[in-house]
Design a protein around this motif. Structure first.
Motif, PDB file in Angstrom:
ATOM      1  N   ALA A  90      89.944  19.686  39.995  1.00  0.00           N
ATOM      2  CA  ALA A  90      90.343  18.305  40.251  1.00  0.00           C
ATOM      3  C   ALA A  90      89.441  17.348  39.470  1.00  0.00           C
ATOM      4  CB  ALA A  90      90.261  18.003  41.747  1.00  0.00           C
ATOM      5  N   TYR A  91      89.984  16.204  39.082  1.00  0.00           N
ATOM      6  CA  TYR A  91      89.167  15.198  38.404  1.00  0.00           C
ATOM      7  C   TYR A  91      89.657  13.796  38.759  1.00  0.00           C
ATOM      8  CZ  TYR A  91      93.015  15.424  35.009  1.00  0.00           C
ATOM      9  OH  TYR A  91      94.250  15.438  34.406  1.00  0.00           O
ATOM     10  N   LEU A  92      88.748  12.843  38.596  1.00  0.00           N
ATOM     11  CA  LEU A  92      89.034  11.423  38.795  1.00  0.00           C
ATOM     12  C   LEU A  92      88.822  10.723  37.472  1.00  0.00           C
ATOM     13  CD1 LEU A  92      89.576   8.946  40.667  1.00  0.00           C
ATOM     14  CD2 LEU A  92      87.110   8.858  41.038  1.00  0.00           C
ATOM     15  N   THR A  93      89.845  10.029  36.983  1.00  0.00           N
ATOM     16  CA  THR A  93      89.771   9.343  35.695  1.00  0.00           C
ATOM     17  C   THR A  93      89.720   7.842  35.898  1.00  0.00           C
ATOM     18  OG1 THR A  93      91.004  11.106  34.579  1.00  0.00           O
ATOM     19  CG2 THR A  93      90.927   8.969  33.469  1.00  0.00           C
ATOM     20  N   LEU A  94      88.781   7.182  35.235  1.00  0.00           N
ATOM     21  CA  LEU A  94      88.656   5.725  35.210  1.00  0.00           C
ATOM     22  C   LEU A  94      88.950   5.286  33.780  1.00  0.00           C
ATOM     23  CD1 LEU A  94      85.273   5.480  37.174  1.00  0.00           C
ATOM     24  CD2 LEU A  94      87.593   5.418  38.112  1.00  0.00           C
ATOM     25  N   ARG A  95      90.000   4.479  33.595  1.00  0.00           N
ATOM     26  CA  ARG A  95      90.433   4.160  32.238  1.00  0.00           C
ATOM     27  C   ARG A  95      90.611   2.665  32.073  1.00  0.00           C
ATOM     28  NH1 ARG A  95      95.679   7.180  30.033  1.00  0.00           N
ATOM     29  NH2 ARG A  95      96.737   5.592  31.280  1.00  0.00           N
ATOM     30  N   ASP A  96      90.240   2.149  30.893  1.00  0.00           N
ATOM     31  CA  ASP A  96      90.433   0.734  30.577  1.00  0.00           C
ATOM     32  C   ASP A  96      91.916   0.391  30.579  1.00  0.00           C
ATOM     33  OD1 ASP A  96      87.719   0.603  30.199  1.00  0.00           O
ATOM     34  OD2 ASP A  96      87.799   0.638  28.017  1.00  0.00           O
ATOM     35  N   ILE A 147      85.310  12.162  35.993  1.00  0.00           N
ATOM     36  CA  ILE A 147      84.412  12.980  36.802  1.00  0.00           C
ATOM     37  C   ILE A 147      85.210  14.188  37.269  1.00  0.00           C
ATOM     38  CG2 ILE A 147      82.917  13.060  38.832  1.00  0.00           C
ATOM     39  CD1 ILE A 147      82.758  10.011  38.674  1.00  0.00           C
ATOM     40  N   GLN A 148      84.682  15.370  37.017  1.00  0.00           N
ATOM     41  CA  GLN A 148      85.428  16.591  37.303  1.00  0.00           C
ATOM     42  C   GLN A 148      84.522  17.617  37.969  1.00  0.00           C
ATOM     43  OE1 GLN A 148      87.131  18.387  33.822  1.00  0.00           O
ATOM     44  NE2 GLN A 148      88.520  19.675  34.963  1.00  0.00           N
ATOM     45  N   ALA A 171      85.309  14.317  26.261  1.00  0.00           N
ATOM     46  CA  ALA A 171      84.190  15.175  25.892  1.00  0.00           C
ATOM     47  C   ALA A 171      83.155  15.154  27.006  1.00  0.00           C
ATOM     48  CB  ALA A 171      83.571  14.695  24.582  1.00  0.00           C
ATOM     49  N   THR A 172      82.569  16.307  27.308  1.00  0.00           N
ATOM     50  CA  THR A 172      81.542  16.399  28.345  1.00  0.00           C
ATOM     51  C   THR A 172      80.241  15.794  27.834  1.00  0.00           C
ATOM     52  OG1 THR A 172      82.530  18.369  29.331  1.00  0.00           O
ATOM     53  CG2 THR A 172      80.196  17.974  29.771  1.00  0.00           C
TER      54      THR A 172
END
Length: 199
Positions: free
Chosen positions: A105-111, A121-122, A141-142
């Motif tokens: 699972a991941y949480l994406t914050l995008r402009d 964040i994963q 990219a990590t």
């Protein structure tokens, strides 16, 4: 003489409407309150449900309630979970669990601008991975990993000088690595390596 009440009517081709009506007998004014169409889609506060919508709601908030309000979708499109007054697009008054199916699972914050750059964040095998997309192309990219053992890895995903009982902070640059030391916003010193020299 005035009249008021409710009316249930069948729709041509299937489905029903539930309407309220007011006005004089013989000249009633009907307002559709609920519709169930021939394929089972439901409209509340509307007489039509657009194709692809299982539930359409007009004219009010949507509540999911079990003695206390659990979910609120208000007229501005904000969702409150555990709150009747969401203060943002999604407002959760409780803990949140994100769990992937077949992947981490991941949480994406995008402009929201044209560049669509963002951060993510994963979780992966007990580690917390911090990634970013600095071009807006959708490739993340990590940049930093807090692994399952408490080691903090920046610029790398490999623990250096690892040994049982030791917690490692590993900073790795492509050509150089530097840790800056500041006091009150002013630089006071640094630790630096270029792979050959250490300062």
């Amino acid at each position: 003489v005035s009249a008021g009440g409710a009316n249930v009517a069948a729709l041509p081709g299937g489905g029903i409407t539930i309407s309220s009506f007011t006005g004089s007998i013989g000249s009633e004014v009907y307002t559709t309150n609920m519709l169930v169409n021939s394929v089972g889609n439901v409209g509340i506060g509307t007489g039509t449900v657009a194709a692809g919508n299982a539930l359409a709601l007009y004219g009010g908030n949507l509540f999911v309630n079990n003695s206390v309000q659990a979910v609120n979708l208000n007229l501005t499109g904000s969702v409150g979970v555990g709150t009747s007054s969401p203060a943002a697009g999604v407002d959760v008054y409780n803990s949140v669990v994100l769990q992937g199916t077949g992947a981490q699972a991941y949480l994406t914050l995008r402009d929201s601008g044209a560049n669509l750059q963002g951060s993510r964040i994963q979780t992966a095998s007990g580690a917390t991975v911090f990634q970013n997309d600095n071009t807006g192309g959708g490739t993340y990219a990590t940049r930093m990993t807090l692994d399952a053992y408490g080691n903090l890895l920046v610029g790398t995903q490999t623990v250096a000088y690892s040994t049982p009982g030791r917690t490692v902070f590993n900073l790795s640059g492509s050509q150089q690595s530097l840790i800056a030391l500041s006091v009150g916003g002013s630089s006071r010193g640094f630790w630096y390596t270029d792979g050959t020299n250490n300062y």
